[in-house]
Each structure stands twice: as C-alpha cells, then as structure tokens.
Design a protein around this motif. Structure first.
Motif, mmCIF file in Angstrom:
data_model
loop_
_atom_site.group_PDB
_atom_site.id
_atom_site.type_symbol
_atom_site.label_atom_id
_atom_site.label_comp_id
_atom_site.label_asym_id
_atom_site.label_seq_id
_atom_site.Cartn_x
_atom_site.Cartn_y
_atom_site.Cartn_z
ATOM 1 N N LEU A 16 0.828 -1.209 0.000
ATOM 2 C CA LEU A 16 0.000 0.000 0.000
ATOM 3 C C LEU A 16 0.860 1.255 0.000
ATOM 4 C CD1 LEU A 16 -2.957 -0.903 2.346
ATOM 5 C CD2 LEU A 16 -3.084 -0.276 -0.057
ATOM 6 N N SER A 17 1.944 1.252 0.798
ATOM 7 C CA SER A 17 2.758 2.470 0.865
ATOM 8 C C SER A 17 3.539 2.657 -0.440
ATOM 9 C CB SER A 17 3.692 2.431 2.068
ATOM 10 O OG SER A 17 4.600 1.376 1.926
ATOM 11 N N ARG A 18 3.923 1.514 -1.062
ATOM 12 C CA ARG A 18 4.603 1.638 -2.349
ATOM 13 C C ARG A 18 3.649 2.272 -3.372
ATOM 14 N NH1 ARG A 18 5.473 -3.589 -4.110
ATOM 15 N NH2 ARG A 18 6.678 -4.013 -2.238
ATOM 16 N N ARG A 19 2.408 1.854 -3.303
ATOM 17 C CA ARG A 19 1.443 2.402 -4.253
ATOM 18 C C ARG A 19 1.213 3.894 -4.000
ATOM 19 N NH1 ARG A 19 -4.099 -0.660 -4.682
ATOM 20 N NH2 ARG A 19 -5.099 1.235 -3.982
ATOM 21 N N ALA A 20 1.140 4.242 -2.713
ATOM 22 C CA ALA A 20 0.918 5.657 -2.376
ATOM 23 C C ALA A 20 2.079 6.504 -2.887
ATOM 24 C CB ALA A 20 0.752 5.804 -0.864
ATOM 25 N N ARG A 21 3.311 5.987 -2.704
ATOM 26 C CA ARG A 21 4.490 6.735 -3.154
ATOM 27 C C ARG A 21 4.471 6.889 -4.680
ATOM 28 N NH1 ARG A 21 8.837 3.386 -1.493
ATOM 29 N NH2 ARG A 21 7.616 2.911 0.361
ATOM 30 N N ARG A 22 4.128 5.805 -5.349
ATOM 31 C CA ARG A 22 4.107 5.826 -6.809
ATOM 32 C C ARG A 22 3.109 6.870 -7.311
ATOM 33 N NH1 ARG A 22 3.300 0.257 -7.873
ATOM 34 N NH2 ARG A 22 1.079 0.707 -7.944
ATOM 35 N N GLU A 23 1.930 6.877 -6.660
ATOM 36 C CA GLU A 23 0.890 7.793 -7.121
ATOM 37 C C GLU A 23 1.262 9.252 -6.846
ATOM 38 O OE1 GLU A 23 -2.635 6.278 -5.381
ATOM 39 O OE2 GLU A 23 -2.604 4.562 -6.761
ATOM 40 N N ARG A 24 1.986 9.484 -5.720
ATOM 41 C CA ARG A 24 2.393 10.852 -5.436
ATOM 42 C C ARG A 24 3.444 11.312 -6.440
ATOM 43 N NH1 ARG A 24 4.729 12.406 0.260
ATOM 44 N NH2 ARG A 24 6.480 11.421 -0.789
ATOM 45 N N ALA A 25 4.353 10.404 -6.762
ATOM 46 C CA ALA A 25 5.380 10.742 -7.751
ATOM 47 C C ALA A 25 4.738 11.064 -9.092
ATOM 48 C CB ALA A 25 6.345 9.569 -7.903
ATOM 49 N N ARG A 26 3.716 10.310 -9.406
ATOM 50 C CA ARG A 26 3.034 10.531 -10.672
ATOM 51 C C ARG A 26 2.332 11.893 -10.676
ATOM 52 N NH1 ARG A 26 -1.042 6.153 -11.387
ATOM 53 N NH2 ARG A 26 0.700 4.728 -11.697
ATOM 54 N N ALA A 27 1.771 12.257 -9.515
ATOM 55 C CA ALA A 27 1.057 13.520 -9.418
ATOM 56 C C ALA A 27 2.021 14.707 -9.507
ATOM 57 C CB ALA A 27 0.280 13.572 -8.101
ATOM 58 N N GLU A 28 3.307 14.489 -9.020
ATOM 59 C CA GLU A 28 4.262 15.589 -9.024
ATOM 60 C C GLU A 28 4.908 15.833 -10.373
ATOM 61 O OE1 GLU A 28 6.810 14.503 -5.860
ATOM 62 O OE2 GLU A 28 5.433 15.261 -4.325
ATOM 63 N N THR A 29 4.796 14.908 -11.305
ATOM 64 C CA THR A 29 5.343 15.076 -12.652
ATOM 65 C C THR A 29 4.193 15.093 -13.647
ATOM 66 O OG1 THR A 29 5.650 12.703 -12.707
ATOM 67 C CG2 THR A 29 7.597 14.040 -12.212
ATOM 68 N N PRO A 30 3.594 16.276 -13.822
ATOM 69 C CA PRO A 30 2.404 16.333 -14.677
ATOM 70 C C PRO A 30 2.713 16.250 -16.170
ATOM 71 C CG PRO A 30 2.931 18.498 -13.795
ATOM 72 C CD PRO A 30 3.964 17.568 -13.270
ATOM 73 N N SER A 31 4.022 16.309 -16.547
ATOM 74 C CA SER A 31 4.349 16.301 -17.965
ATOM 75 C C SER A 31 3.997 14.968 -18.624
ATOM 76 C CB SER A 31 5.847 16.574 -18.157
ATOM 77 O OG SER A 31 6.578 15.627 -17.392
ATOM 78 N N THR A 32 4.229 13.873 -17.867
ATOM 79 C CA THR A 32 3.888 12.572 -18.461
ATOM 80 C C THR A 32 2.375 12.392 -18.462
ATOM 81 O OG1 THR A 32 4.147 11.615 -16.290
ATOM 82 C CG2 THR A 32 6.012 11.408 -17.791
ATOM 83 N N PRO A 33 1.848 11.778 -19.523
ATOM 84 C CA PRO A 33 0.400 11.570 -19.556
ATOM 85 C C PRO A 33 -0.052 10.613 -18.443
ATOM 86 C CG PRO A 33 1.481 10.379 -21.329
ATOM 87 C CD PRO A 33 2.522 11.234 -20.692
ATOM 88 N N MET A 34 -1.181 10.945 -17.807
ATOM 89 C CA MET A 34 -1.679 10.112 -16.714
ATOM 90 C C MET A 34 -2.235 8.810 -17.269
ATOM 91 S SD MET A 34 -1.702 11.340 -13.551
ATOM 92 C CE MET A 34 -3.198 11.400 -12.601
ATOM 93 N N PRO A 35 -1.662 7.703 -16.856
ATOM 94 C CA PRO A 35 -2.299 6.450 -17.267
ATOM 95 C C PRO A 35 -3.587 6.240 -16.476
ATOM 96 C CG PRO A 35 -0.356 6.017 -15.906
ATOM 97 C CD PRO A 35 -0.517 7.503 -15.984
ATOM 98 N N THR A 36 -4.486 5.436 -17.023
ATOM 99 C CA THR A 36 -5.731 5.174 -16.300
ATOM 100 C C THR A 36 -5.412 4.427 -15.025
ATOM 101 O OG1 THR A 36 -5.965 3.225 -17.661
ATOM 102 C CG2 THR A 36 -7.281 5.145 -18.276
ATOM 103 N N GLU A 37 -6.062 4.871 -13.949
ATOM 104 C CA GLU A 37 -5.778 4.279 -12.647
ATOM 105 C C GLU A 37 -6.326 2.859 -12.584
ATOM 106 O OE1 GLU A 37 -6.095 5.631 -8.067
ATOM 107 O OE2 GLU A 37 -5.523 6.968 -9.694
ATOM 108 N N GLU A 38 -5.468 1.973 -12.101
ATOM 109 C CA GLU A 38 -5.918 0.590 -11.977
ATOM 110 C C GLU A 38 -5.933 0.226 -10.510
ATOM 111 O OE1 GLU A 38 -3.722 -2.205 -14.347
ATOM 112 O OE2 GLU A 38 -3.468 -0.677 -15.874
ATOM 113 N N SER A 39 -6.959 -0.476 -10.104
ATOM 114 C CA SER A 39 -6.965 -0.973 -8.737
ATOM 115 C C SER A 39 -6.420 -2.387 -8.753
ATOM 116 C CB SER A 39 -8.372 -0.937 -8.163
ATOM 117 O OG SER A 39 -9.180 -1.839 -8.851
ATOM 118 N N ASP A 40 -5.820 -2.771 -7.641
ATOM 119 C CA ASP A 40 -5.170 -4.079 -7.585
ATOM 120 C C ASP A 40 -6.166 -5.219 -7.673
ATOM 121 O OD1 ASP A 40 -2.336 -3.303 -5.449
ATOM 122 O OD2 ASP A 40 -2.741 -2.984 -7.571
#
Lengths: 246, 238, 75
Positions: free
Chosen positions: C49-73
């Motif tokens: 869960l914490s790895r996922r949270a970190r990944r999602e925050r990193a993704r939110a901080e780099t808006p240049s890359t296109p957002m992939p569709t969010e997948e739930s586990d």
C-alpha cells in the motif's frame, strides 16, 4: 437500529476498534498460554491411569473446543453477512476458516498421538475423533468453495451458504456418529471423559482454554485488519492511516 | 412449454403449484427422452457392487456382514455422481435463468427439480437394491427394510446434494468439489440407513431408524429448498 | 511443587515423552505458524500500500507525463 448495525459493520470503525482491542487479546493469550503450558506440562500431577501421557489433554481439549466454536462463529459471521450485507462479517468468516481447519487438525493429531499409549494404536474410530475428521472435511469444503469462484463476492456468498448449511448439520452429524459408535463398539475407555478431576488438573486446562480462545480472538482481529487493507485499499481513510507512509 | 411460458407473464392465482407441476413434468419428459442416461446410475450401482466380492472375497458369510454398508455406500455414490446433471443442462441452455426470473417462488421450482432427480435416481436405486443384495448374500428378512430405508434416505440425499450441485453449477470444474462439499453432510443418512438394515438383520425393529430417516427427510424438505434457491441465485450472479 | 524429580524425568514424561512432546510441539508449531503468517501478511500488505501511495504521489508531481488510467489491484 440499522444505523448502529452499519456503523459497527463499517470497516473503518472495525479497524479502529480492533487496533485498540488486539494488544489486550495478545497479552491475555500469551499470559494464559504460558502459565497454562508450564502448569500443565510441569506442575500438574500425573494421572493415576494414564500417567504422563495425560498431559496431552491440555492441547487436545482446547483445540477440539475451538475447532467447533470457530465453525459456529464462522456460520454466525456468514449469517450476519448474508442478512445485513456487512463486509467485515464476511472478512471474519474468510479468515476464521483456515484457523478452524488448523485447530481441527491439531485436535486430530493430538488425539491420534494420545491414542498410542492409551489404546495401543494411532487411530481408533472413536466417536469424537470421527466427528473431528468430518469437521475437518467440512472446513476444507468451505475453504475450497470460497477459492473456486473467480468473483470474490460470489465466493463469499457461496461459502456463507455452505457454512450455514454445515452448522445446521454439525449437531446431526455429531449425534449420528455417537449413535453409530455405541452401536458398533462396546463402550470403551474414552479419552477425555473422566470422573471428577482435581483442581490441580482442571485449572490448567481452563487456563489453556482461555489462552486458545484469546489467541483466536487476537488472530482474527489481526487478519480481519489485513483483509480490510486488502479489500479497501482504495479508500481515502485507508490511505490516511499512519501505518502507511508515503 | 410455450403455453406455460405465456402464462408466466400474468401469474395465475395458484402460480406456485402450477409452476411446480410444469417444472416436474418438463423434467420427467426430458429424462424420458434420454432414457439411456437415466440408466447410468443403476449400471454404476451394479458395477460397484460387483467390484466388492472381487476385491474382498466371494465368501458369502463375509459378504453378508458387510452387505448393508456396501449397498448403502454404493447407492450413495451413485446418487452423488448423478448430481452434476441436476442443474448443469438447465444452466447451460439458460432455462435456469428463466426459472429465477419467473414470478413464482424459486424454491417450488427447485423442489420440482429435486423431485425429478429423486424419481430418476433415488427411487430406481432403492428398487434395484434388493436384486443386488442377493448378490451380496444379504440375510433374508432385511430386504424390505433395505428398500424402505433407501427410499427415505435417497430423498434426503437428493435434497442435500442439490445444495452442493447448486453451489457449484457455475464452476467449470465443479465435479470433485461437489463431492467434497456434500459427502460430510451425507454421513447421518448413511449411519441411520445402514443402522436400519443391520437392526432388521439382528431381528430388532427397524422402525426407530426409519423414523429418524423420516425426520431427516422432513428437516431437509423444510430447509434445503431455501438453501438450493439461494445457491442458484449466487451461482448465476457470479 | 513440580511433578517431576529432575529435568530428564520431565523430558522423558514417564516413558511417554514422544507422544506428549509431539502433540505439544505440533500444536505450538501450528499456533506460531498462524501467528507469523498473519504478521507477514500484514507487513506485505502495508508495504504494497505504501509503495502504491508513493508511486501515485510521484506521478502527481510530474504532470508532464500523460496520466495512465488508474488501476486498482483487485479487479
């Protein structure tokens, strides 16, 4: 009324409650298992008929009691899940099944091992051991059925129905097996039925029973919390938990 | 079937009873169209009974001792193996969904399906048991009790077995799983069924055992249709 | 106080040591297996869960890359 039921059934509320309850259950379990273990193994007097092999009673009886209680608890949780659609109840039923099977196996194993010095053989088709064996099959059926469905929801509901059908059948099976046993076997010496035990023998047994039950409670709380994390991982409150650093 | 389907749109005053009879007659008609298939449990029963003297001993004295148990266990297995066909066909051609969507209560329809199963397997097994009992040298005087205990017991087996069949009908490989779920629940019927035959052999009254078999049947008649209906709903939603 | 005279008598259990100790041993092993399995399960879930949270925050901080569709586990 309904508001209360659903509040108690909400994963968030249950998670908070079990965080507070769980340490006490572990403490009680560790204390009573430790005290009961030392008392039963080293301090309690030997049995005049069976000698030291009697000390197996201190693991056999609590495991056998728990094996049956866990099935009843699982069926109750299934009923709550089916009637009120409370997810936490299904999580509890799901984590109880493997532990119940483990306890049934423990009761069977310790019973079989106890049989060697008392009966001279590993397995006797004794009424108790036989109904324990059937109970193990019932547990395995519930676990297998839950795992066989690809959709979690269907597996949960199917396992619930089977647990409820099973719990109605358990007393019938128990009495039929007892009838069958008395029919085919002249009443022999049964493992755990004995006239008045002195307090120095039954007190450690009582402590061990308390220890096993609180271990079960603590383990269930811990595993239900894990199950909540697994199923509700997307929820905002789960992400805000301090256990999950980001 | 088109006439009764049309009627289902407007539930008639005695809808449940009528639907019961319609499902029952449809099941029986389907079974009679596939007469060969209906014989399979009987052939299986005869085959299993044949295996035991070959595997154990042809000694009639020994066979007579184990005959009640063998006849009962083999009948139980034959009934168990036929369970898979109970809902499978209806599940695959979609008529099970029609049953669930119908305005009549589902448990009457499932009861009709279980009745068909019992009429096509339990009853023939019970009636053929005396014939196979002669092969196993079952002592005289217990044949009527054997048949009667099987008639009563196999109805309970069909009802309880239908729960397992309904739970696993949606699964691709449900066969062995059904046995695992159902066999523990069959044990009381087996205990009192063989108990009845053994009491008759010993010259005692088999009535108490038959009464308990009847009680088990009454209990499962009361509870099983509900469980079967719930299980079918679960299997079709998943 | 103790029912045994010596430590060796305690382990021998009056000749029934094998039975008593194997029954107690299997019980203890199963209980601790349940306990450690539950602990490991929880730790693994928290880590995921914490790895996922970190990944999602990193993704939110780099808006240049296109957002992939969010997948739930869990589908």
């Amino acid at each position: 009324m309904w508001a209360i039921v659903h509040k108690f059934g909400s994963p968030q509320w249950f998670y908070r409650l079990s965080c507070r309850l769980e340490p006490w259950c572990w403490v009680l379990a560790a204390l009573s298992l430790g005290a009961g273990g030392v008392w039963g193994l080293a301090l309690a007097p030997a049995d005049y008929q069976q000698g030291e092999s009697f000390r197996i009673i201190y693991v056999h009886v609590p495991a056998a009691l728990l094996a049956q209680s866990v099935f009843i608890a699982m069926a109750l949780a299934s009923l709550v899940f089916m009637v009120w659609k409370i997810k936490v109840a299904d999580m509890a039923a799901a984590v109880m099944a493997p532990f119940g099977a483990a306890m049934t196996f423990t009761a069977l194993f310790s019973g079989a091992v106890w049989g060697v010095p008392t009966w001279g053989t590993w397995w006797v088709w004794d009424a108790r051991l036989t109904s324990m064996l059937i109970l193990l099959f019932l547990y395995l059926g519930v676990i297998a059925l839950r795992g066989a469905f690809s959709s979690r929801q269907s597996g949960a509901r199917a396992a619930s129905v089977l647990a409820m059908v099973g719990v109605i059948n358990i007393p019938i099976i128990k009495y039929s097996v007892e009838w069958w046993y008395t029919l085919h076997q002249s009443a022999t010496f049964s493992l755990t039925e004995r006239p008045a035990m002195p307090a120095s023998m039954w007190l450690p047994l009582l402590i061990m029973v308390v220890g096993f039950y609180s271990f079960f409670a603590a383990l269930t709380l811990l595993r239900v919390r894990s199950e909540i994390l697994r199923r509700e991982g997307d929820k905002r409150w789960v992400r805000a938990l301090k256990e999950i650093p980001s | 079937m088109s006439a009764s389907d049309g009627g289902a749109l407007r539930p008639p005053p005695h809808g449940a009873g009528r639907a019961f009879i319609a499902t029952l007659s449809r099941g029986l008609r389907l079974a009679f169209r596939r007469r060969g298939e209906a014989l399979n449990p009987l052939v299986f029963y005869a085959l299993v009974i044949t295996l035991f003297p070959i595997g154990i001993s042809p000694d009639p004295a020994l066979l007579a001792v184990i005959a009640p148990g063998l006849l009962w266990v083999a009948a139980l297995l034959a009934a168990l193996l036929s369970l898979d066909t109970l809902f499978r066909g209806d599940f695959e051609d979609g008529s099970l969904e029609q049953l669930i969507l119908a305005p009549q209560p589902l448990w009457t329809q499932t009861l009709a399906k279980v009745c068909v199963h019992w009429l096509m397997t339990g009853l023939p097994l019970a009636l053929s048991a005396p014939l196979l009992a002669t092969l196993l040298a079952l002592p005289a005087g217990s044949y009527a009790v054997l048949t009667l205990s099987l008639v009563l017991g196999s109805a309970t087996l069909s009802l309880v077995g239908a729960i397992g069949a309904a739970l696993t009908v949606g699964l691709a490989r449900g066969g062995v799983l059904t046995s695992l779920l159902i066999l523990p629940l069959y044990i009381p019927v087996l205990v009192f069924g063989t108990g009845a035959v053994e009491a008759a052999i010993a010259g005692q009254s088999a009535l108490p055992y038959l009464a308990i078999l009847g009680a088990l049947l009454a209990l499962s008649l009361m509870l099983a249709p509900w469980a079967i209906a719930a299980s079918l709903r679960i299997s079709l939603n998943g | 106080m103790s029912a045994f005279d010596s430590l060796s008598a305690f382990f021998a259990m009056g000749g029934h040591g094998v039975y008593v100790w194997s029954a107690w041993g299997v019980t203890a092993a199963l209980l601790s297996l349940c306990f450690f399995q539950a602990r490991l399960e929880r730790r693994a879930l928290l880590k995921a869960l914490s790895r996922r949270a970190r990944r999602e925050r990193a993704r939110a901080e780099t808006p240049s890359t296109p957002m992939p569709t969010e997948e739930s586990d869990d589908a």
